[in-house]
Write an enzyme that holds these catalytic residues in place. Structure first.
Site, mmCIF file in Angstrom:
data_model
loop_
_atom_site.group_PDB
_atom_site.id
_atom_site.type_symbol
_atom_site.label_atom_id
_atom_site.label_comp_id
_atom_site.label_asym_id
_atom_site.label_seq_id
_atom_site.Cartn_x
_atom_site.Cartn_y
_atom_site.Cartn_z
ATOM 1 C CD GLU A 59 17.383 36.941 23.515
ATOM 2 O OE1 GLU A 59 18.260 36.487 24.269
ATOM 3 O OE2 GLU A 59 16.182 37.178 24.782
ATOM 4 C CG ASP A 82 20.632 35.059 19.735
ATOM 5 O OD1 ASP A 82 21.713 36.139 19.584
ATOM 6 O OD2 ASP A 82 20.015 34.637 20.483
#
Lengths: 690, 365
Positions: B74, B131
């Site tokens: 991330e 993500d």
């Protein structure tokens, strides 16, 4: 430092391509031929700028690495002969190039990439030297390959290796090892072996070569490792010494044989393990040799070795073996005392303690045991809920005249293992001794269909009762007094059971052989017994009409015994099966070990006789006649079997043959049975005669 | 991203719970709903420099200084996006090099999510965090266009395909985003599938769909909107960070995670704003909850409505300011205009918000 040839790159690459193609389908892999052939087909201009730069810096290590790398890429290239000619003046003029190589030299790859990107964003036409790009690609590929390998991402390892063949050189032995491991972990052990083979063929460092074999030991089957030993270099400046690998392979072979009684280790391997034992203080090889001796009929030597292993802190495993060896040597008192101290070390140690304690108690005649030994066995058996132990305490109590205690322990054993027939039998005997009709009847009702001997007890055969009465005199004897004649000898059958044929010979043999020995050791498990003890137990159990237990005992004797013991045990086993009418098993057992002439004939005759009877019972009359005829070739046919033959002919409608047989029987004096047969033949021939 | 400790302190009193009923399910196609961003050149170099010098090492590693100086996919993804926003090709290249050599090692082509300088091997959990994958693929795709770099384009496409292949789950007729390739799906945990709504980086979906059109990006995107509406239809009107969608029409907080609207979910409004998806009624409810007179930005128990922690770092409060700007045109307060980076996560949110405000609402800043 010796340099690698390009052969390994090409060869391993080829492997890599094949492997990747297998995983990903042909679409993503390059065709195997392009990479190897490209450098040689058109001689490219070799960029020596990095080499020159390193040389100008006096960085010998990197100069050598660069030469190796270039050689791997361009097989026909030869490095400049005099490195001192590579003066600083030859370094490229562009100052950024020098800065980039400096960063590269410091392993700051991200910054080299960033500086290239920066320069290109201001000058889109600028290009870094091809050699630098290749060097960066190679360093990055190596990092990715190492990281992927450290995280067990084996397919990534193989993909990176395939896309970066110049990694696969002797300069990067660690990379080769990782690629080999990735092949192994993706189910391609042959490719693993190929990588090791190329490495051993091409790479020179003796330390790395030995380490390669150590890696192989961890990843390849032993026979493939053994194949790799052929690459040992016995001459040259730095010869190999793969003796440690040979030692490990020998140790493994002995270890495998140690756990498999049917496998024998070679004298050479055993000697190698012996050397390993003497050259180190480790318990490992000692244990291997100890177990080997234990499982190959030499518990005395095993005992010594387990002792050595214990002295070398061999721990629970060594203690387990030590106790098992004592037990095999029938030094049960020592075994119990020793195993007691180790019982909490591991489940296996508890198990051997329980086995030893059970064997100790179950000896027949019962041993003279100190009260403290019995009283320390009891709580362990209780806490472990060990039915065999409870049964053994039951027999011990019974045989020392403590019937109430015996009754309780047999009952306990049944609680822990409901189908434990010996305990049920013991319970019935104890109840009988205590005149406890209620419990006796209950156990008989429950077991009479499952246990012949319990049913017989209920029937109250007289010889048995008289012997039981003999032992009632010791009813109140305490446990630690010397016990008298075992009551359990009552289970010996005076009457042969179902052996229909040749009963006299079958039964006579063991009695003749074993004379007065009538009692059997009460261990449930004959494993661990010495062969001769097992054989004795087998005959004893036959006498006690417990043929299936006898089979186990004979088996143990067959596994471990000398040729003579094996022969006798196989004979006993055949008889045991015959006793149970298990003709086929009997035949197999008889074939297990060659028998002497007389016995072979006896067994064959018995087996064929039973086979004929079984066939007749099942209505397979042709087979019955065939078996009888086969039997008649080795022994004369006795009257009862002649009748079977006659009735078989009758059933097949061969009345003339039937009549012939019945008349022959009539002549031997058995006129009644023969008459029945002759009448039947008449009836069949003249059915209308009324 | 996973559940990292996020720090903050308390500020405003809790006043009221959710006000409004669930909005009617909007089913926009993204041609309509996602407005593409330029990204490039939207971040003042001084602010980026403050961030870069504090959180990005020379080897391209983005350091989470509130979590034992670990790195994660991330953070690397945000680093790429922010470097692109600052038009800093040098740092972008470094961050990418770190990703490429250290994290892009999974057999399935996804990015290993966790890297710990104190551990050996440094990748301490080779699972991915979806993500992170999306942020990286999206940033690479945008950078490939902006800087005409085919290496980035190729890497973006590979990663987009890996995302589509390995992280799109199916339940019933719907396709959703798994938080990781392993451990979240139906059958992999008793309450599976479990999703994290803040993993839907909505603005990235049309871009990645262009790179890997063989996967159902549009359906996944739409499912994210639908699940968000479902999860915000309760009394408290806030989604938990981790949600079990075993029963899709009755989502519930996932087992083993606090039932909280927490540090993860704070990003949902940011992603909605950045994608231009401001029509969602829920954003108005959130704007009200976050407004100065109400409870403000906080970690809230989605079952009881109790506030566990009020979040006062400018990286969190600027989210509220951005919402007010987007919905009502309210300018960002002066006190939020100067960047004071301290911790990785709020500083990242701050710049992600600032970059977007700079591109879409310069009048507010």
């Amino acid at each position: 430092m010796r340099l690698t040839s390009s052969a390994i790159t090409i060869a391993v690459l080829g492997l890599g391509f094949t492997a990747i193609a297998q995983q990903q389908g042909p679409a993503e892999g390059q065709p195997p031929s392009t990479a190897p052939s490209a450098p040689s087909s058109n001689q490219p201009q070799v960029d020596e700028s990095a080499l020159r730069y390193f040389a100008s810096q006096g960085d010998t290590r990197r100069v050598n690495a660069e030469i190796a790398r270039l050689r791997a890429l361009y097989p026909n290239w030869t490095p400049p002969s005099d490195l001192s000619q590579l003066s600083a003046g030859a370094v490229a003029a562009d100052p950024i190039i020098e800065r980039l190589w400096n960063l590269y030299k410091e392993d700051r790859v991200a910054e080299v990439r960033a500086a290239i990107a920066e320069r290109q964003s201001s000058d889109p036409n600028w290009k870094p030297p091809d050699e630098l790009v290749t060097a960066l690609d190679t360093v990055e590929a190596r990092r990715r390959l190492v990281n992927a390998s450290d995280s067990g991402q084996w397919r990534t390892v193989l993909t990176v290796a395939t896309e970066n063949p110049n990694l696969l050189t002797c300069m990067n032995v660690d990379v080769l090892w990782r690629v080999a491991e990735a092949f192994a972990k993706t189910g391609q052990p042959d490719r693993t072996r190929d990588v090791y083979t190329y490495l051993l063929t091409n790479c020179a460092n003796p330390g790395e070569r030995l380490a390669t074999l150590q890696k192989a030991l961890a990843l390849l089957p032993d026979n493939q490792v053994a194949d790799l030993l052929q690459f040992e270099r016995k001459t040259g400046d730095e010869p190999d010494n793969f003796d440690s690998i040979r030692g490990e392979l020998a140790r493994r072979r002995v270890e495998r044989a140690a756990n498999d009684e049917t496998m024998t280790a070679s004298a050479e391997d055993l000697a190698t393990v012996d050397r390993l034992i003497r050259s180190s203080d480790e318990p490992g090889p000692v244990l291997v040799l100890a177990w080997y001796n234990y499982h190959h009929g030499n518990p005395a030597r095993a005992l010594e070795l387990f002792k050595t292993a214990l002295d070398r802190n061999g721990g629970g495993k060594a203690a387990e073996g030590y106790a098992m060896s004592l037990r095999a040597l029938e030094r049960l008192v020592e075994a119990e005392a020793f195993a007691y101290d180790w019982r909490d070390r591991a489940p296996a140690n508890m198990k051997i303690y329980l086995d030893v304690a059970t064997a100790l108690l179950a000896q027949d005649p019962p041993p003279r045991l100190e009260a403290r030994i019995v009283s320390r066995i009891v709580p362990v058996v209780a806490s472990q809920r060990f039915p065999d132990g409870a049964q053994a305490i039951g027999w011990y109590s019974y045989n020392t005249g403590q019937y109430q205690r015996a009754r309780e322990w047999f009952r306990q054993a049944l609680k822990w293992r409901a189908d434990d027939e010996p305990s049920a039998y013991g319970l019935a005997l104890s109840a009988q001794q205590l005149n406890d009709r209620a419990n006796f009847n209950a156990i008989v009702a429950q077991w009479r269909d499952r246990s012949e001997r319990i049913a017989d007890l209920a029937a109250g055969a007289t010889p048995r009762a008289s012997r039981q009465r003999v032992s009632q005199g010791q009813l109140l004897q305490p446990a630690d007094r010397e016990p008298q004649v075992s009551v359990r000898s009552v289970s010996v059958r005076t009457e042969a059971p179902r052996a229909f044929v040749e009963r006299s010979t079958v039964e006579a043999e063991p009695r003749l052989r074993r004379g007065g020995h009538r009692t059997c050791v009460m261990t449930r498990n004959s494993k661990g017994l010495a062969p001769d003890t097992a054989l004795t137990l087998g005959w004893c159990l036959m006498e006690a009409d417990r043929p299936m237990e006898a089979v186990d005992a004979f088996d143990q004797a067959i596994r471990r015994g000398s040729a003579r013991t094996r022969e006798e045990a196989a004979y006993g086993k055949s008889l045991a099966y015959l006793r149970k009418n298990l003709t086929a098993e009997a035949a197999v057992a008889a074939a297990q070990t060659p028998q002497t002439g007389g016995r072979r004939i006896e067994l064959s005759a018995s087996i064929l006789g039973q086979r004929a009877l079984a066939a007749y019972r099942d209505g397979r009359y042709v087979e019955a006649i065939l078996a009888l005829s086969e039997r008649a070739r080795i022994v004369p046919e006795q009257t009862d079997l002649m009748l079977i033959r006659g009735w078989s002919y009758y059933r097949l409608g061969r009345y003339d043959d039937a009549e012939k047989i019945f008349r022959a029987v009539q002549r031997t004096g058995s006129s009644k049975e023969a008459g029945v047969g002759l009448n039947a033949v008449m009836e069949a021939r003249y059915p209308t005669r009324q | 991203m996973r559940n990292f400790a996020r720090r903050g302190s308390t500020l405003l009193p809790w006043l009221l719970a959710g006000l409004l009923a669930a909005a009617p399910a909007a089913t926009p196609s993204w041609g309509l709903a996602v407005q593409p961003l330029n990204v490039v050149g939207t971040l003042p170099s001084a602010e980026w420099e403050a961030y870069r010098s504090r959180f990005v090492e020379d080897n391209g590693r983005v350091v989470d200084n509130a979590n034992g100086n670990i790195s994660h996919s991330e953070g690397q993804g945000y680093g790429l996006l922010l470097a692109l926003a600052a038009n800093d090709r040098v740092t972008f290249e470094k961050i990418w090099t770190f990703i490429f050599t250290e994290l892009l090692i999974r057999d399935d082509g996804l990015v290993a999510w966790k890297w710990d300088p104190a551990a050996r091997p440094r990748v301490t959990d080779s699972n991915n965090a979806t993500d992170g994958d999306i942020l990286i693929a999206y940033a690479l795709a945008k950078a490939a266009t902006a800087w005409k770099e085919p290496r980035y384009a190729a890497a973006a496409q590979k990663l987009a395909r890996a995302i589509g292949k390995n992280t799109f789950g199916r339940i019933g007729g719907s396709v959703f985003l798994l938080p990781g390739a392993e451990g979240f799906n139906e059958g992999e945990r008793p309450d599976g599938p479990v999703v994290n709504l803040s993993y839907w980086v909505f603005e990235a979906f049309p871009v990645l769909a262009g790179l890997a059109p063989e996967y159902k990006w549009n359906s996944v995107w739409r499912e994210g909107v639908g699940l968000l509406q479902q999860a915000t239809s309760g009394r408290i009107r806030l989604p938990a960070d981790w949600i079990s969608i075993q029963r899709r029409m009755q989502t519930k907080p996932a087992d083993g995670f606090p039932p909280e609207f927490g540090y993860n979910s704070l990003r949902i409004p940011l992603y909605l704003l950045r994608a231009g998806m401001t029509d969602l009624e829920w954003l108005r409810a959130l704007r009200q909850r976050w407004s100065a007179g109400n409870e403000g930005v906080a970690v809230v128990n989605v079952v009881t409505g109790n506030i566990r922690e009020r979040l006062t770092d400018q990286g969190y409060t600027i989210l509220s300011a951005a919402l007010a700007c987007a919905l009502d045109g309210t300018p960002v307060p002066e006190g939020l205009k100067t960047f004071q980076p301290q911790l990785y996560y709020p500083s990242t949110l701050y710049l992600m918000t600032k970059s977007w405000l700079g591109e879409k609402h310069p009048q507010c800043v």
